[in-house]
Design a protein around this motif. Structure first.
Motif, PDB file in Angstrom:
ATOM      1  N   GLN A  20       0.881  -1.307  -0.166  1.00  0.00           N
ATOM      2  CA  GLN A  20       0.071   0.071   0.054  1.00  0.00           C
ATOM      3  C   GLN A  20       1.031   1.236   0.067  1.00  0.00           C
ATOM      4  OE1 GLN A  20      -2.736  -0.358   3.321  1.00  0.00           O
ATOM      5  NE2 GLN A  20      -4.483  -1.244   2.077  1.00  0.00           N
ATOM      6  N   ALA A  24       1.203   4.174  -2.773  1.00  0.00           N
ATOM      7  CA  ALA A  24       0.725   5.562  -2.336  1.00  0.00           C
ATOM      8  C   ALA A  24       1.898   6.288  -2.960  1.00  0.00           C
ATOM      9  CB  ALA A  24       0.742   5.703  -0.681  1.00  0.00           C
ATOM     10  N   LEU A  79       0.692   6.991   7.178  1.00  0.00           N
ATOM     11  CA  LEU A  79      -0.557   6.162   6.732  1.00  0.00           C
ATOM     12  C   LEU A  79      -1.042   5.468   7.782  1.00  0.00           C
ATOM     13  CD1 LEU A  79      -0.263   5.959   2.821  1.00  0.00           C
ATOM     14  CD2 LEU A  79      -1.933   7.279   4.114  1.00  0.00           C
ATOM     15  N   TRP A 344      -7.969   2.789   2.615  1.00  0.00           N
ATOM     16  CA  TRP A 344      -6.590   3.198   2.162  1.00  0.00           C
ATOM     17  C   TRP A 344      -6.726   4.194   0.957  1.00  0.00           C
ATOM     18  CZ3 TRP A 344      -4.355   2.276  -2.653  1.00  0.00           C
ATOM     19  CH2 TRP A 344      -3.027   2.680  -2.590  1.00  0.00           C
ATOM     20  N   ALA A 348      -5.441   7.957   0.740  1.00  0.00           N
ATOM     21  CA  ALA A 348      -3.981   8.101   0.219  1.00  0.00           C
ATOM     22  C   ALA A 348      -4.231   9.320  -1.046  1.00  0.00           C
ATOM     23  CB  ALA A 348      -3.497   6.972  -0.719  1.00  0.00           C
ATOM     24  N   ARG A 352      -2.477  12.688  -1.157  1.00  0.00           N
ATOM     25  CA  ARG A 352      -1.816  13.388  -2.294  1.00  0.00           C
ATOM     26  C   ARG A 352      -2.234  14.712  -2.876  1.00  0.00           C
ATOM     27  NH1 ARG A 352      -3.984  13.656  -7.700  1.00  0.00           N
ATOM     28  NH2 ARG A 352      -2.322  13.545  -9.350  1.00  0.00           N
TER      29      ARG A 352
END
Length: 498
Positions: A20, A24, A79, A344, A348, A352
């Motif tokens: 993950q 990301a 995260l 997630w 993410a 971002r």
């Protein structure tokens, strides 16, 4: 030293990247259009994800610069997975990377490096005076298809395979890229037969297609226009002299006077040196901005282009419905994984956007003079300066500025455009950007008039403007702008007056 086997207990630290976290990090380098494709794949794979276009009433991620000067956006927070386990921050250099400091700003481009976009939604450089991008759109018919359609009616069945092979060897510009003798040997046919079929291809549209060099291409077009007399033939045979501007020698070779030479040169200018470029190729596509920058009452407004980013939501009601039914162990694990993946992705994507806004905000702060006054006021800037200011790593800033475009009142620019090397000021003042020096060089050459400026003269004029720059640097920047030397410009001026 004992050589017997034994057991040792050691403690060490290591950084492990989860799948993950790897994904990301990759999301940072994707443009909005690439993110849209990625989201579409995730929605198709995960039944708990829903994507819908941004509505008109949605509030964009706008952060005026004046209001965030002392504010830190939590873009480097860890995260958290569905189970709450902490993961390493995105802002970590996991591999030795080479970060481009000067970026695309040192490359030559028109309009001070801006990419004009007709009909830009936010103050582009195109407008009514900008280029019509639709005029460059592909016709949809490739050059090979166009030639094969014509060859079918003029080439006999016995020679059809030769014509097909010849057409297959014609490049995008319309030139035969393989020697005729090699084609004859490859097909096992006489050279004269291949030459004869090639002569038929020379009669096809567009005129000049299938030529083996520029001279033959121009000769074919001159024959089509019924202008291929002995004088024109000698001129085409001596194109190298024409390129060097040796008109006196050409007039002696062609046995013509000044008026006839000028008329022949005008005729050559009307021919197409690359006839195949009218067909085929990829369709032209306008660049879509990822960010909008606009002047507001309180500073600068920076907004993510939500038109290219669909809204991603987690359908929790559907998850509750599925979780409430009878499930085996495998189905329950799969459902839990889908929920964790959906959560997630939402986090993410949000992170971002925050990271992009944070980097763009700092770029606007550093280059505020450019947005207000133009490219002449562009400051030298590196990835490290921005990274230090927002407390991130250079690799994060590099990923964020890759394949991202910002639309402002001055046009459409790539984020990498704002990173440029420094040129020291001649008076000992603040350094200026290389892009500002290029703009000055372009301006001086554009207004040079009848007196062509040499590189040495350009150095003197730039020093007078306060730029401490060497002659070799002037030559480098001039070539990057696609401007010829003083000798080449003088020859071009002579040919224009011919």
């Amino acid at each position: 030293m004992s050589l017997a086997p034994r057991l040792d207990l050691r403690q060490s630290q290591s950084l492990v990247m989860t799948p993950q976290l790897q994904q990301a990090i990759k999301l940072l380098a994707l443009s909005n259009l690439e993110i849209e494709g990625f989201i579409a794949e995730e929605v198709e794979r995960n039944p708990l994800l829903e994507a819908s276009p941004a509505e008109d009433g949605d509030i964009p991620d706008r952060e005026p610069v004046a209001e965030v000067r002392d504010e830190r956006v939590a873009a480097d927070e860890l995260l958290s997975g569905a189970g709450g386990a902490a993961e390493p921050a995105l802002d970590v250099d996991y591999a030795t990377e080479s970060h481009q400091q000067d970026s695309i700003a040192d490359g030559g481009s028109g309009n001070d490096g801006a990419l004009s976009m007709t009909g830009a939604s936010t103050g582009g450089a195109g407008g009514e005076d900008g280029p019509d991008l639709d005029a460059f759109a592909d016709t949809g018919l490739s050059l090979a298809d166009h030639l094969m359609a014509q060859a079918g009616s003029v080439v006999g069945q016995d020679d059809a395979f030769i014509a097909a092979h010849l057409i297959d060897q014609i490049d995008e510009a319309g030139y035969l890229s393989v020697p005729v003798r090699e084609i004859a040997e490859r097909l096992g046919v006489p050279l004269a037969r291949v030459e004869r079929v090639l002569g038929i291809i020379h009669t096809l549209d567009p005129t000049g297609v299938g030529a083996r060099d520029l001279a033959e291409c121009l000769a074919l077009q001159a024959k089509e226009a019924d202008r291929y007399d002995p004088c024109m033939a000698r001129l085409i045979e001596n194109l190298d002299l024409l390129a060097r501007g040796e008109l006196t020698r050409l007039k002696r070779i062609c046995q013509v006077d000044d008026e006839d030479m000028a008329d022949m040169i005008r005729e050559l200018r009307g021919y197409d040196p690359k006839p195949g470029c009218r067909y085929g190729g990829e369709p032209s596509q306008a660049v879509v901005p990822d960010l909008f920058v606009a002047r507001t009452k309180t500073g600068w407004g920076i907004e993510i282009n939500s038109a290219t980013l669909p809204r991603v939501l987690v359908n929790r009601s559907y998850y509750t419905e599925l979780a409430g039914g009878q499930q085996d162990k495998a189905s329950k694990a799969w459902l839990t994984e889908c929920l964790a993946s959906a959560n997630w992705l939402v986090k993410a994507l949000d992170q971002r956007q925050r990271t992009i806004i944070k980097v763009a905000t700092e770029i606007v702060k550093q280059q505020e003079a450019f947005f207000l006054k133009g490219v002449a006021h562009l400051r030298p800037l590196t990835l490290k300066q921005v990274a230090d200011a927002i407390e991130m790593h250079e690799s994060t800033v590099s990923r964020v500025t890759s394949n991202k475009y910002v639309s402002c009142a001055r046009g459409l620019y790539e984020l990498k455009y704002f990173f440029t090397s420094a040129i020291q000021a001649a008076d000992g003042g603040d350094a200026v950007s290389a892009q500002a020096v290029k703009a000055a060089i372009r301006g001086l050459i554009a207004t040079e008039g009848a007196k062509i400026l040499s590189d040495d003269t350009l150095v003197e004029l730039l020093n007078a403007k306060g730029f401490d720059i060497a002659r070799r640097t002037v030559a480098k920047y001039r070539e990057a702008l696609g401007i010829g030397s003083s000798v080449q410009r003088r020859r071009a001026r002579t040919l224009e007056g011919a």
